[in-house]
Write an enzyme that holds these catalytic residues in place. Sequence first.
Site, PDB file in Angstrom:
ATOM      1  N   ARG A  65      43.079  45.746  47.522  1.00  0.00           N
ATOM      2  CA  ARG A  65      43.127  45.468  46.097  1.00  0.00           C
ATOM      3  C   ARG A  65      42.132  44.370  45.729  1.00  0.00           C
ATOM      4  NH1 ARG A  65      49.550  45.346  44.322  1.00  0.00           N
ATOM      5  NH2 ARG A  65      50.125  47.399  45.151  1.00  0.00           N
ATOM      6  N   HIS A  66      41.873  44.254  44.439  1.00  0.00           N
ATOM      7  CA  HIS A  66      41.022  43.199  43.910  1.00  0.00           C
ATOM      8  C   HIS A  66      41.908  42.204  43.162  1.00  0.00           C
ATOM      9  CE1 HIS A  66      37.812  41.176  41.679  1.00  0.00           C
ATOM     10  NE2 HIS A  66      36.955  41.745  42.497  1.00  0.00           N
ATOM     11  N   VAL A  67      41.557  40.938  43.257  1.00  0.00           N
ATOM     12  CA  VAL A  67      42.399  39.911  42.647  1.00  0.00           C
ATOM     13  C   VAL A  67      42.405  40.008  41.128  1.00  0.00           C
ATOM     14  CG1 VAL A  67      40.541  38.192  42.651  1.00  0.00           C
ATOM     15  CG2 VAL A  67      42.930  37.438  42.632  1.00  0.00           C
ATOM     16  N   PHE A  68      41.334  40.566  40.525  1.00  0.00           N
ATOM     17  CA  PHE A  68      41.238  40.609  39.071  1.00  0.00           C
ATOM     18  C   PHE A  68      41.283  42.018  38.490  1.00  0.00           C
ATOM     19  CE2 PHE A  68      38.544  36.830  40.228  1.00  0.00           C
ATOM     20  CZ  PHE A  68      39.493  35.890  39.910  1.00  0.00           C
TER      21      PHE A  68
ATOM     22  N   ARG B 120      46.088  45.343  35.753  1.00  0.00           N
ATOM     23  CA  ARG B 120      46.314  44.392  36.839  1.00  0.00           C
ATOM     24  C   ARG B 120      47.752  43.883  36.812  1.00  0.00           C
ATOM     25  NH1 ARG B 120      47.158  43.194  40.726  1.00  0.00           N
ATOM     26  NH2 ARG B 120      46.357  41.664  42.197  1.00  0.00           N
TER      27      ARG B 120
END
Length: 322
Positions: A156-159, A208
Amino acid sequence: AVEMTARDVLMRLLDWTDVLVENFKPGTMEKWGIGYADCLEKRFPRLIHCRVSGFGSTGPYSRYPGYDGVGQAFGGLMSVNGDPDGPPMRIGVPLADMMAGALATNAVLIAYVERQRSGRGQFIDISLMDAAMVQARPAVPDWILTGKRPQRWGSRHVFAAPHDVFPTRDGHIFLTGAMDPQFRRTCDVLGRPDIADDPRFATMAKRRENVDALNALLREILADRDSVALAEALMEANVPAGAVLELPEAYQHPQAQARDMLIETADGYRGIGSPLKLSRTPMSVDRPPPEFGQHGREILAELGYTDAEISRLVADGITPEG
């Protein structure tokens, strides 16, 4: 009589050397009396000396040994690699080693260009720990700016969302259509435009916030899709996506073949192609990598040693048989 010690052979080699690269533990060459500051800089002022070590030549850990995994651990990379509910994980390739090599190459080129102006060489100090640390993005910039401790996010991406690996019928796909127009096109390709209209997923911030629900929905949809075909359909719609290929399939993929990333020479050598594509002076493989000591005799002959002297050097264990 000609001196026949290993030190004297090295000194003769360095007489016509631009760059010396070594990865001994800091202090080793100094212990041998051939450190940069106390010997080499004075005798060879144009020499560029590059050392790659675990922790570098300064600091309390400079005397310690280090390998790629140690660099990844102390450099913080392991702490942000792996699933959120799993342990820290070493990245599956020697990333600290390879980045240290790339940084060393860049530094040597910088020193070489600078030497064109100054006429002087210099000492270059590269560490595996440093090489690991400079790759921890965006986790470190986010920590510096916000003070939030970086977490493990898996793929996953933090943003951004979606930005993850999903199972498919024949493997896995990496989906990253996170920008709002991309996400809508992703939903169109999947035949589910209604998902883009769902208030939970209408913006990147909302996606998100509701990433678990979104990923659960995508896993259900993607479970019966083919990875490569879907990735190509998404990219045709200008949405970045990638089928997760195993290394043999990656190197045999038509795109990799078009980029000459797997090479084979006329004498049967097979290896990894160069990622550096230069228009006027393209990379080529004229000969396979040498065996250990393969060209020792011809190099020593170029230095002025006779056949008898070279045989003595081999017999004394100063140079391997070539």
